[in-house]
Design an enzyme around this catalytic site. Structure first.
Site, mmCIF file in Angstrom:
data_model
loop_
_atom_site.group_PDB
_atom_site.id
_atom_site.type_symbol
_atom_site.label_atom_id
_atom_site.label_comp_id
_atom_site.label_asym_id
_atom_site.label_seq_id
_atom_site.Cartn_x
_atom_site.Cartn_y
_atom_site.Cartn_z
ATOM 1 N N MET A 30 0.846 -1.197 0.000
ATOM 2 C CA MET A 30 0.000 0.000 0.000
ATOM 3 C C MET A 30 0.885 1.253 0.000
ATOM 4 O O MET A 30 0.432 2.341 0.341
ATOM 5 C CB MET A 30 -0.933 -0.004 1.209
ATOM 6 C CG MET A 30 -1.895 -1.193 1.184
ATOM 7 S SD MET A 30 -3.488 -0.879 1.936
ATOM 8 C CE MET A 30 -3.009 -0.580 3.619
ATOM 9 N N TYR A 32 4.109 3.928 0.837
ATOM 10 C CA TYR A 32 4.799 4.499 1.997
ATOM 11 C C TYR A 32 5.849 3.488 2.478
ATOM 12 O O TYR A 32 5.877 3.057 3.626
ATOM 13 C CB TYR A 32 3.824 4.880 3.120
ATOM 14 C CG TYR A 32 4.348 6.051 3.920
ATOM 15 C CD1 TYR A 32 4.347 7.325 3.389
ATOM 16 C CD2 TYR A 32 4.896 5.877 5.186
ATOM 17 C CE1 TYR A 32 4.863 8.401 4.088
ATOM 18 C CE2 TYR A 32 5.429 6.943 5.895
ATOM 19 C CZ TYR A 32 5.397 8.198 5.334
ATOM 20 O OH TYR A 32 5.917 9.259 6.027
ATOM 21 N N HIS A 34 8.951 1.163 3.552
ATOM 22 C CA HIS A 34 10.005 1.198 4.567
ATOM 23 C C HIS A 34 10.863 -0.060 4.391
ATOM 24 O O HIS A 34 10.587 -0.886 3.508
ATOM 25 C CB HIS A 34 9.400 1.277 5.970
ATOM 26 C CG HIS A 34 8.323 0.252 6.218
ATOM 27 N ND1 HIS A 34 8.580 -1.090 6.288
ATOM 28 C CD2 HIS A 34 6.984 0.381 6.383
ATOM 29 C CE1 HIS A 34 7.455 -1.745 6.504
ATOM 30 N NE2 HIS A 34 6.463 -0.877 6.560
ATOM 31 N N GLY A 36 10.956 -2.774 5.798
ATOM 32 C CA GLY A 36 10.186 -4.028 5.796
ATOM 33 C C GLY A 36 9.792 -4.407 4.369
ATOM 34 O O GLY A 36 10.024 -5.536 3.921
ATOM 35 N N HIS A 37 9.199 -3.440 3.645
ATOM 36 C CA HIS A 37 8.837 -3.707 2.242
ATOM 37 C C HIS A 37 10.074 -4.043 1.412
ATOM 38 O O HIS A 37 10.058 -4.941 0.580
ATOM 39 C CB HIS A 37 8.196 -2.471 1.611
ATOM 40 C CG HIS A 37 6.902 -2.047 2.222
ATOM 41 N ND1 HIS A 37 6.778 -0.911 2.973
ATOM 42 C CD2 HIS A 37 5.673 -2.616 2.190
ATOM 43 C CE1 HIS A 37 5.531 -0.775 3.363
ATOM 44 N NE2 HIS A 37 4.835 -1.798 2.919
ATOM 45 N N GLY A 147 4.869 -10.231 4.358
ATOM 46 C CA GLY A 147 5.677 -10.082 5.561
ATOM 47 C C GLY A 147 5.091 -10.836 6.750
ATOM 48 O O GLY A 147 3.872 -10.877 6.927
ATOM 49 N N GLN A 148 5.988 -11.381 7.559
ATOM 50 C CA GLN A 148 5.594 -12.104 8.775
ATOM 51 C C GLN A 148 4.929 -11.168 9.797
ATOM 52 O O GLN A 148 4.185 -11.598 10.654
ATOM 53 C CB GLN A 148 6.841 -12.758 9.372
ATOM 54 C CG GLN A 148 6.668 -13.428 10.712
ATOM 55 C CD GLN A 148 5.717 -14.606 10.639
ATOM 56 O OE1 GLN A 148 5.588 -15.252 9.603
ATOM 57 N NE2 GLN A 148 5.023 -14.875 11.741
ATOM 58 N N GLN A 153 -2.576 -12.266 7.991
ATOM 59 C CA GLN A 153 -2.805 -11.959 6.566
ATOM 60 C C GLN A 153 -2.106 -13.002 5.681
ATOM 61 O O GLN A 153 -2.703 -13.504 4.725
ATOM 62 C CB GLN A 153 -2.277 -10.558 6.250
ATOM 63 C CG GLN A 153 -2.219 -10.232 4.776
ATOM 64 C CD GLN A 153 -1.884 -8.783 4.499
ATOM 65 O OE1 GLN A 153 -2.738 -7.928 4.566
ATOM 66 N NE2 GLN A 153 -0.627 -8.483 4.199
HETATM 67 O O1 PAF Z 1 -0.123 -5.749 3.696
HETATM 68 C C1 PAF Z 1 -0.548 -4.827 2.968
HETATM 69 O O2 PAF Z 1 0.098 -3.794 2.758
HETATM 70 C C2 PAF Z 1 -1.923 -4.953 2.330
HETATM 71 O O3 PAF Z 1 -2.813 -5.582 3.188
HETATM 72 C C3 PAF Z 1 -1.896 -5.633 0.957
HETATM 73 C C4 PAF Z 1 -1.450 -7.086 1.057
HETATM 74 C C5 PAF Z 1 -0.965 -4.877 0.022
HETATM 75 C C6 PAF Z 1 -3.296 -5.623 0.335
HETATM 76 O O4 PAF Z 1 -3.782 -4.331 0.161
#
Ligand code: PAF
Length: 281
Positions: A30, A32, A34, A36-37, A147-148, A153
């Protein structure tokens, strides 16, 4: 790095890459971004020929009184980071194209999504499953990386992928933490200096629970009580839940920790900011 905004163009590009025999990995975000991504991009890159990231703040996973409007956004900066970290394609769809007027189809996982965050955010996983299913159909990845930190999720998506026969392999990458232990999250941007300091207690509390376990106490109620106690000592923090569940099924673990399978997951209000964290024992 290519930036693709249209669904048709993204699908066509993916089909063409597949015809060329390329293995495609995908990191939905989504934005922004950091560290982690960025760690998810690393995993994705190691596993494939082409790494695709998406940036889309998905409205259907936010509840009516949640932070959709305030959710931090920084597309230009995100694109720069993606380029620097070797992402090949960024898919940047518009809300209008993903959810045109009259949109009415949703994906619901009905078991693993019920406990933990499913209690306090009843439509959250419906929104997540819907958008991830849509993104899988557009991006057509071989591998997708999550991510863990969002352990529930990841389990819900893995279940959706199995139940709906998506030909996608799910990988889960470890939590990335700030130096003081706070799990990285785009929502950390909401925290002021004092909240930020108190938020570190969440990880400390999980560490206390782990220390108890490593000291020989395997009783989950005792471990959970320790975590709750440490969080609740700080007036700014309010526990939403601290639960012990099986990492794959999300079923409660009742008496003793099942080593390597028991997830201690928590959600906490730090004033008005909702934070989550977890650890596997
Ligand atoms: O983890 C997230 O950032 C969101 O839930 C995802 C998986 C991108 C779905 O919008």
């Amino acid at each position: 790095m290519q930036v693709i905004k249209s669904i048709n163009e993204m699908q066509a590009q993916s089909v063409s890459l597949r015809h060329q025999g390329k293995l495609i990995s995908f990191v939905p975000t989504m934005g922004y971004l950091h560290e982690g991504h960025l760690s998810l991009f690393e995993v994705a890159k190691e596993e494939s020929d082409i790494t695709i990231a998406s940036i889309f703040v998905n409205p259907t996973q936010f509840g009516p009184n949640e932070d959709l409007d305030q959710y931090p956004r920084s597309v230009e900066r995100d694109l720069k980071l993606c380029e620097e970290r070797g992402v090949d394609i960024v898919f940047l769809p518009s809300e209008k194209e993903l959810y045109p007027e009259g949109y009415s189809t949703y994906v619901c996982e009905e078991t693993l999504s019920q406990p933990l965050c499913g209690v306090s955010r009843p439509n959250f996983f419906k929104g997540v499953c819907t958008v991830v299913a849509k993104l899988f159909n557009v991006v057509r990845p071989d591998i997708a990386v999550f991510g863990q930190k969002d352990a529930q999720q990841a389990s819900v998506i893995r279940k959706m992928v199995n139940d709906l026969h998506f030909p996608v392999e799910i990988r889960v990458a470890p939590i990335v933490r700030e130096e003081d232990g706070l799990a990285m999250s785009s929502r950390n941007a909401y925290l002021n200096e004092f909240q930020r300091k108190d938020a570190t207690r969440i990880y400390q509390a999980l560490q206390k629970g782990k220390a108890l376990y490593e000291g020989g106490n395997k009783n989950v109620d005792r471990i959970i009580a320790e975590v709750i106690h440490h969080i609740s000592e700080c007036r700014r923090l309010r526990v939403i839940y601290v639960n012990a569940v099986d990492i794959d099924t999300m079923k409660p673990v009742s008496r003793e920790v099942d080593p390597g399978r028991t997830l201690i997951a928590c959600a906490v209000w730090c004033d008005e900011v909702r934070l989550i964290d977890n650890m596997i024992l």
